[in-house]
Motif scaffolding. Structure first.
Motif, short mmCIF file in Angstrom:
data_model
loop_
_atom_site.label_atom_id
_atom_site.label_comp_id
_atom_site.label_asym_id
_atom_site.label_seq_id
_atom_site.Cartn_x
_atom_site.Cartn_y
_atom_site.Cartn_z
N ARG A 248 6.06 12.78 1.28
CA ARG A 248 5.57 14.09 0.81
C ARG A 248 4.12 14.01 0.37
NH1 ARG A 248 9.99 15.98 -3.50
NH2 ARG A 248 9.70 13.84 -4.18
N PRO A 249 3.16 13.90 1.31
CA PRO A 249 3.35 13.82 2.76
C PRO A 249 3.35 12.36 3.22
CG PRO A 249 1.06 14.20 2.29
CD PRO A 249 1.75 14.12 0.96
N PRO A 250 3.83 12.12 4.44
CA PRO A 250 3.69 10.78 5.01
C PRO A 250 2.26 10.51 5.44
CG PRO A 250 4.63 12.27 6.62
CD PRO A 250 4.50 13.05 5.34
N VAL A 251 1.93 9.25 5.64
CA VAL A 251 0.61 8.89 6.16
C VAL A 251 0.81 8.12 7.46
CG1 VAL A 251 -0.53 8.85 3.91
CG2 VAL A 251 0.58 6.78 4.75
N PRO A 252 -0.18 8.11 8.33
CA PRO A 252 -0.02 7.43 9.62
C PRO A 252 0.29 5.95 9.46
CG PRO A 252 -1.95 8.87 9.64
CD PRO A 252 -1.47 8.83 8.23
N ARG A 253 1.14 5.44 10.33
CA ARG A 253 1.54 4.04 10.28
C ARG A 253 0.34 3.10 10.33
NH1 ARG A 253 5.86 0.48 11.58
NH2 ARG A 253 7.31 2.22 11.75
N GLU A 254 -0.68 3.48 11.12
CA GLU A 254 -1.84 2.60 11.26
C GLU A 254 -2.65 2.49 9.97
OE1 GLU A 254 -2.93 6.58 13.33
OE2 GLU A 254 -1.17 5.26 13.12
N TRP A 255 -2.39 3.33 9.00
CA TRP A 255 -3.07 3.24 7.71
C TRP A 255 -2.37 2.28 6.75
CZ3 TRP A 255 -4.40 8.90 5.84
CH2 TRP A 255 -5.23 9.52 6.78
N TRP A 256 -1.11 1.95 6.97
CA TRP A 256 -0.28 1.30 5.96
C TRP A 256 -0.89 -0.01 5.45
CZ3 TRP A 256 5.33 1.77 8.34
CH2 TRP A 256 5.68 3.13 8.38
N ASP A 257 -1.27 -0.88 6.36
CA ASP A 257 -1.79 -2.18 5.92
C ASP A 257 -3.06 -2.03 5.10
OD1 ASP A 257 0.27 -3.53 7.10
OD2 ASP A 257 -0.83 -4.05 8.92
N ARG A 258 -3.93 -1.11 5.51
CA ARG A 258 -5.18 -0.89 4.78
C ARG A 258 -4.90 -0.31 3.40
NH1 ARG A 258 -10.00 -2.84 3.76
NH2 ARG A 258 -11.61 -1.27 3.46
N ILE A 259 -3.95 0.59 3.30
CA ILE A 259 -3.59 1.17 2.00
C ILE A 259 -3.06 0.08 1.08
CG2 ILE A 259 -1.92 2.67 0.83
CD1 ILE A 259 -2.26 4.64 3.17
N ARG A 260 -2.17 -0.77 1.59
CA ARG A 260 -1.63 -1.85 0.76
C ARG A 260 -2.74 -2.79 0.28
NH1 ARG A 260 2.28 -2.44 5.38
NH2 ARG A 260 4.00 -1.03 4.89
N ALA A 261 -3.70 -3.06 1.14
CA ALA A 261 -4.75 -4.02 0.80
C ALA A 261 -5.75 -3.47 -0.21
CB ALA A 261 -5.49 -4.45 2.07
N THR A 262 -5.88 -2.15 -0.30
CA THR A 262 -6.94 -1.57 -1.13
C THR A 262 -6.42 -0.73 -2.28
OG1 THR A 262 -7.08 0.35 0.36
CG2 THR A 262 -8.55 -1.51 0.82
N MET A 263 -5.11 -0.58 -2.44
CA MET A 263 -4.58 0.25 -3.52
C MET A 263 -4.91 -0.36 -4.87
SD MET A 263 -0.65 1.51 -4.17
CE MET A 263 -0.58 2.39 -2.59
N PRO A 264 -5.52 0.39 -5.80
CA PRO A 264 -5.83 -0.15 -7.13
C PRO A 264 -4.55 -0.53 -7.87
CG PRO A 264 -7.03 1.90 -6.74
CD PRO A 264 -6.02 1.78 -5.64
N PRO A 265 -4.53 -1.69 -8.52
CA PRO A 265 -3.33 -2.08 -9.28
C PRO A 265 -3.16 -1.21 -10.52
CG PRO A 265 -5.08 -3.65 -9.66
CD PRO A 265 -5.58 -2.73 -8.58
N TYR A 266 -1.97 -1.26 -11.07
CA TYR A 266 -1.66 -0.49 -12.27
C TYR A 266 -2.50 -0.95 -13.45
CZ TYR A 266 1.08 1.06 -16.33
OH TYR A 266 1.48 1.61 -17.52
#
Length: 271
Positions: A81-99
């Motif tokens: 809600r909403p989904p994001v493209p599969r090709e973004w997943w690895d980049r999102i995981r690598a750059t998501m700010p930690p808690y």
């Protein structure tokens, strides 16, 4: 076309505090609040006035606790809600700010908890997905030591709230928002799930957790209210309910295995 005037009722800090006391909120108690600002009516001062009214009702010896969840720090493969493209997943995981308990915003719990989180003197627990924020003399005792692999179980603020005799206030919120029920999920057979999130030092980590869901909590709440003492009333225009954490957890421990058994194991879809 001019905007129509609000229909009210007009709610102020003083009327909130008075109505909370009439409902049964006691000076000096610990209160876990789930809330909906829009349900209250037209609040003069918005969420700030609501927090002030809650603190007024509790007094300086009372402690206000709210959920401060940040489930958006999660695996993009599971977003819908909403989904994001599969090709973004690895980049999102690598750059998501930690808690970071000081700066990570809440999400999905409303504007009142976010106001408490940023209030001077507020403390926040350490779990990156299901933290709690608290104000008052017992805030540190409640928020300290929230284990990173225990969202809402024995090593979370929920268990401390139970031990300390806290009560739950549903302020315009339904039983589907009642986090106390989740503590029962840790005490009955439940599946496990691999939860992905940004690691504290950077990168990505996966933690094995008890699977939690609020599915059928509205039915659970209906039966709980039918069978156990629940104080009901109005605060502003909002329906309000007040009950002990202990009662909610004990009832859910009996109800969930009968009405919502969950024994299958669930794993991260990428595992």
């Amino acid at each position: 076309m001019p905007t129509p005037p609000p229909t009210g009722p007009l709610v102020t800090r003083d009327t909130l505090a008075t109505q909370l006391r009439l409902l049964g909120v006691e000076t000096g108690e610990i209160l876990l609040v789930h809330s909906s600002l829009s349900s209250l009516g037209w609040v003069n001062g918005g969420p700030v006035a609501v927090v002030q009214g809650l603190l007024d009702a509790l007094g300086p010896s009372g402690t206000l606790v709210v959920p401060a969840q940040s489930a958006h720090l999660s695996d993009p493969a599971l977003w819908g809600r909403p989904p994001v493209p599969r090709e973004w997943w690895d980049r999102i995981r690598a750059t998501m700010p930690p808690y970071d308990p000081l700066i990570t915003p809440t999400r999905g719990v409303g504007v009142i908890p976010e106001t408490v989180r940023t209030w001077p003197g507020a403390l926040r627990s350490a779990h990156p997905h299901t933290s709690f924020a608290a104000l008052g003399p017992q805030a540190r005792e409640i928020t300290d030591g929230h284990a990173p692999d225990c969202r809402l179980g024995e090593r979370s603020p929920l268990a401390r709230l139970e031990r300390l005799g806290a009560r739950v206030l549903l302020l315009g919120a339904g039983y589907d928002a009642c986090t106390a029920f989740h503590l029962a999920e840790y005490r009955i057979p439940a599946p496990l799930v691999d939860v992905g999130r940004p690691a504290p030092g950077g990168g990505w980590e996966t933690v094995r957790e008890v699977s939690i869901t609020s599915d059928r909590f509205d039915e659970l709440g209906h039966d709980f209210e039918r069978d156990r003492p629940v104080v009901r009333g109005k605060v502003g225009a909002a329906d309000a309910r007040l009950f002990p954490v202990t009662d909610a957890v004990a009832y859910a421990e009996r109800w969930l295995p009968l009405h919502r058994p969950r024994e299958e194991e669930i794993r991260d879809p990428r595992a």
